[in-house]
Design a protein around this motif. Structure first.
Motif, PDB file in Angstrom:
ATOM      1  N   UNK A  82     -28.016  20.085  13.968  1.00  0.00           N
ATOM      2  CA  UNK A  82     -27.898  20.781  15.057  1.00  0.00           C
ATOM      3  C   UNK A  82     -27.019  19.947  16.151  1.00  0.00           C
ATOM      4  N   UNK A  83     -27.161  18.526  16.119  1.00  0.00           N
ATOM      5  CA  UNK A  83     -26.202  17.555  16.878  1.00  0.00           C
ATOM      6  C   UNK A  83     -24.667  17.506  16.410  1.00  0.00           C
ATOM      7  N   UNK A  84     -24.845  17.478  15.112  1.00  0.00           N
ATOM      8  CA  UNK A  84     -23.286  17.699  14.349  1.00  0.00           C
ATOM      9  C   UNK A  84     -22.568  18.892  14.577  1.00  0.00           C
ATOM     10  N   UNK A  85     -23.482  20.073  14.620  1.00  0.00           N
ATOM     11  CA  UNK A  85     -22.868  21.301  14.804  1.00  0.00           C
ATOM     12  C   UNK A  85     -22.135  21.336  16.303  1.00  0.00           C
ATOM     13  N   UNK A  86     -23.105  20.881  17.357  1.00  0.00           N
ATOM     14  CA  UNK A  86     -22.760  20.724  18.498  1.00  0.00           C
ATOM     15  C   UNK A  86     -21.515  20.101  18.922  1.00  0.00           C
ATOM     16  N   UNK A  87     -21.380  18.855  18.186  1.00  0.00           N
ATOM     17  CA  UNK A  87     -20.397  18.021  18.204  1.00  0.00           C
ATOM     18  C   UNK A  87     -18.959  18.608  17.763  1.00  0.00           C
ATOM     19  N   UNK A  88     -19.137  19.138  16.600  1.00  0.00           N
ATOM     20  CA  UNK A  88     -18.052  20.099  16.216  1.00  0.00           C
ATOM     21  C   UNK A  88     -17.652  21.092  16.967  1.00  0.00           C
ATOM     22  N   UNK A  89     -18.446  21.758  17.470  1.00  0.00           N
ATOM     23  CA  UNK A  89     -18.047  22.859  18.539  1.00  0.00           C
ATOM     24  C   UNK A  89     -17.531  22.379  19.638  1.00  0.00           C
ATOM     25  N   UNK A  90     -17.784  21.260  20.107  1.00  0.00           N
ATOM     26  CA  UNK A  90     -17.404  20.624  21.456  1.00  0.00           C
ATOM     27  C   UNK A  90     -15.854  20.282  20.955  1.00  0.00           C
ATOM     28  N   UNK A  91     -15.579  19.766  20.013  1.00  0.00           N
ATOM     29  CA  UNK A  91     -14.287  19.276  19.399  1.00  0.00           C
ATOM     30  C   UNK A  91     -13.178  20.353  19.405  1.00  0.00           C
ATOM     31  N   UNK A  92     -13.651  21.526  18.740  1.00  0.00           N
ATOM     32  CA  UNK A  92     -13.064  22.631  18.751  1.00  0.00           C
ATOM     33  C   UNK A  92     -12.556  23.422  20.063  1.00  0.00           C
ATOM     34  N   UNK A  93     -13.396  23.377  20.973  1.00  0.00           N
ATOM     35  CA  UNK A  93     -13.217  23.842  22.196  1.00  0.00           C
ATOM     36  C   UNK A  93     -12.561  22.910  23.423  1.00  0.00           C
ATOM     37  N   UNK A  94     -12.388  21.595  23.065  1.00  0.00           N
ATOM     38  CA  UNK A  94     -11.704  20.804  23.721  1.00  0.00           C
ATOM     39  C   UNK A  94     -10.417  21.399  24.259  1.00  0.00           C
ATOM     40  N   UNK A  95     -10.033  20.691  25.374  1.00  0.00           N
ATOM     41  CA  UNK A  95      -8.394  20.941  25.827  1.00  0.00           C
ATOM     42  C   UNK A  95      -7.721  19.909  25.320  1.00  0.00           C
ATOM     43  N   UNK A  96      -6.382  20.246  25.667  1.00  0.00           N
ATOM     44  CA  UNK A  96      -5.298  19.158  25.188  1.00  0.00           C
ATOM     45  C   UNK A  96      -5.406  17.746  25.612  1.00  0.00           C
ATOM     46  N   UNK A  97      -6.049  17.567  26.782  1.00  0.00           N
ATOM     47  CA  UNK A  97      -6.106  16.265  27.414  1.00  0.00           C
ATOM     48  C   UNK A  97      -7.386  15.702  27.121  1.00  0.00           C
TER      49      UNK A  97
END
Length: 309
Positions: A82-97
Motif C-alpha cells: 500500500x505504501x509503495x502504491x501511494x508513493x508511485x501515485x504521488x510521483x505520477x501526480x507530482x508537478x514539474x517543480x
C-alpha cells in the motif's frame, strides 16, 4: 489436545499491533506480550529477534509463535504494498517543480595549466527521480578577477535525462555547454545519447557506466568553429566510507578526430553538521590537440562547503 490461539493484526500509530483473538493459548502471557510489544515498535529486526528468542525459550509453543509471525508478515507485506502504491501515485501526480533534490556548494579553487590562479567556485546539482525516469541538472562556475582583469573563467552546464529499462540498464541523453576562454574557446556544445549500466548497487557503494555516440561543436575565440562526431564514455563512482565521509570518482572521455577530451574528478566529502559538509576535490582535464598557444592539461583543486537539500 491443546487449542492454539488465533491472532489478528491492526495498524496503530506506533506500527503493527498483534491482538489475540481468543483467551485459550499455551504461550505464556509475558512471552506473548513481549512479541506484541516488539511488533508495536515497527522495527522488523527487533520483531524477528524477539520471536527467535521466544521460539528458543518456548519450544513447545513453536507452532503458535510461527502463526503469530506468519500473520505479522502477511500484514507487513500488505502495508508495504500500500505504501509503495501511494508513493508511485504521488510521483505520477507530482508537478514539474516537485520531487527535486540536490546540493549547492561554494568555495575556492586553485588552477594550473592555461591559468594559474586562485578564485571562487560555485556549483549546483539537482536530481528528480520518477518511476522510470531520472533527470539530472548540473552547473558550475570557476571565476577569478585581478585588478579588474579576468584571469580565470570556466562555465559548465549540463542536462541528462535517464530512462530505466531494467533494474540496472538505462538509456540516457546528454546536452552540455562549456566556456573557457583560457583554453581557447568561447563555447563548446556536446550532445550524446546511449546506454548505461549500474555495475554496483549497494547501500554504501554505487558504480555506473555509460557510453554512446556524441556530437561536439567548438567555437574558438578567433571566430573559427569545428563540428565533430565523437564517442562518449563515462563512469560515476560513489562510496560512503563511513557515516560522515564519502569518496567520489567521476571520469569521462569525448573521443574524436582533432582534439579528444579526457576528464577525471576525485573528491572526498566530510559531514560537519546536518545537511552541511566540506568537500575537497581535484579535477584534471586533458585535450589532445588544444588551440594554438594553449596547454594540453588543466587541473583544478577545490575546497567547498556543500549544502544538501
Amino acid at each position: 489436545m491443546p487449542q492454539l490461539k488465533t491472532f489478528a493484526l491492526t495498524v496503530a500509530a506506533s506500527g503493527l499491533v498483534l491482538i489475540p483473538a481468543a483467551a485459550q493459548a499455551e504461550l505464556p502471557d509475558p512471552v506473548r506480550d513481549m512479541i506484541v510489544a516488539a511488533i508495536a515498535t515497527g522495527d522488523d529486526a527487533k520483531v524477528r529477534t524477539v520471536i527467535d528468542i521466544a521460539r528458543t525459550t518456548n519450544p513447545d509453543d513453536a507452532a503458535e509463535i510461527d502463526a503469530m509471525l506468519a500473520t505479522y508478515e502477511t500484514q507487513l507485506a500488505a502495508n508495504q504494498a500500500a505504501e509503495a502504491a501511494a508513493e508511485q501515485e504521488a510521483i505520477r501526480s507530482a508537478g514539474l517543480f516537485d520531487n527535486w533534490s540536490g546540493s549547492g556548494e561554494l568555495g575556492a579553487f586553485n588552477s594550473t595549466g592555461n591559468s594559474s590562479n586562485t578564485g571562487i567556485t560555485a556549483g549546483l546539482a539537482l536530481t528528480r527521480d520518477g518511476i522510470n525516469w531520472r533527470h539530472k541538472l548540473r552547473a558550475r562556475v570557476d571565476y577569478q578577477e585581478s585588478n579588474g582583469v579576468v584571469t580565470s573563467e570556466q562555465f559548465l552546464a549540463s542536462y541528462e535525462p535517464n530512462l530505466r529499462l531494467s533494474d540496472r540498464l538505462f538509456a540516457y541523453a546528454l546536452a552540455q555547454y562549456e566556456r573557457d576562454r583560457f583554453q581557447g574557446f568561447s563555447a563548446r556544445y556536446a550532445a550524446s545519447g546511449g546506454l548505461g549500466y549500474d555495475v554496483i548497487v549497494e547501500d554504501n557503494m554505487t558504480l555506473s557506466v555509460k557510453a554512446g555516440p556524441a556530437y561536439r561543436r567548438t567555437e574558438f575565440l578567433l571566430g573559427q568553429s569545428t563540428s565533430n562526431i565523437a564517442g562518449l564514455a563515462s563512469m560515476d563512482f560513489d562510496w560512503q566510507i563511513a557515516k560522515n565521509i564519502a569518496l567520489t570518482q567521476d571520469a569521462s572521455a569525448f573521443i574524436q578526430s582533432g582534439s579528444s577530451t579526457y576528464t577525471s574528478g576525485t573528491g572526498i566529502q566530510a559531514g560537519v553538521a546536518d545537511n552541511i559538509s566540506v568537500r575537497l576535490s581535484y579535477t584534471i582535464e586533458h585535450d589532445t590537440n588544444p588551440p594554438l598557444g594553449a596547454e594540453n592539461t588543466d587541473t583544478l583543486s577545490r575546497i567547498t562547503v556543500v549544502y544538501d537539500f
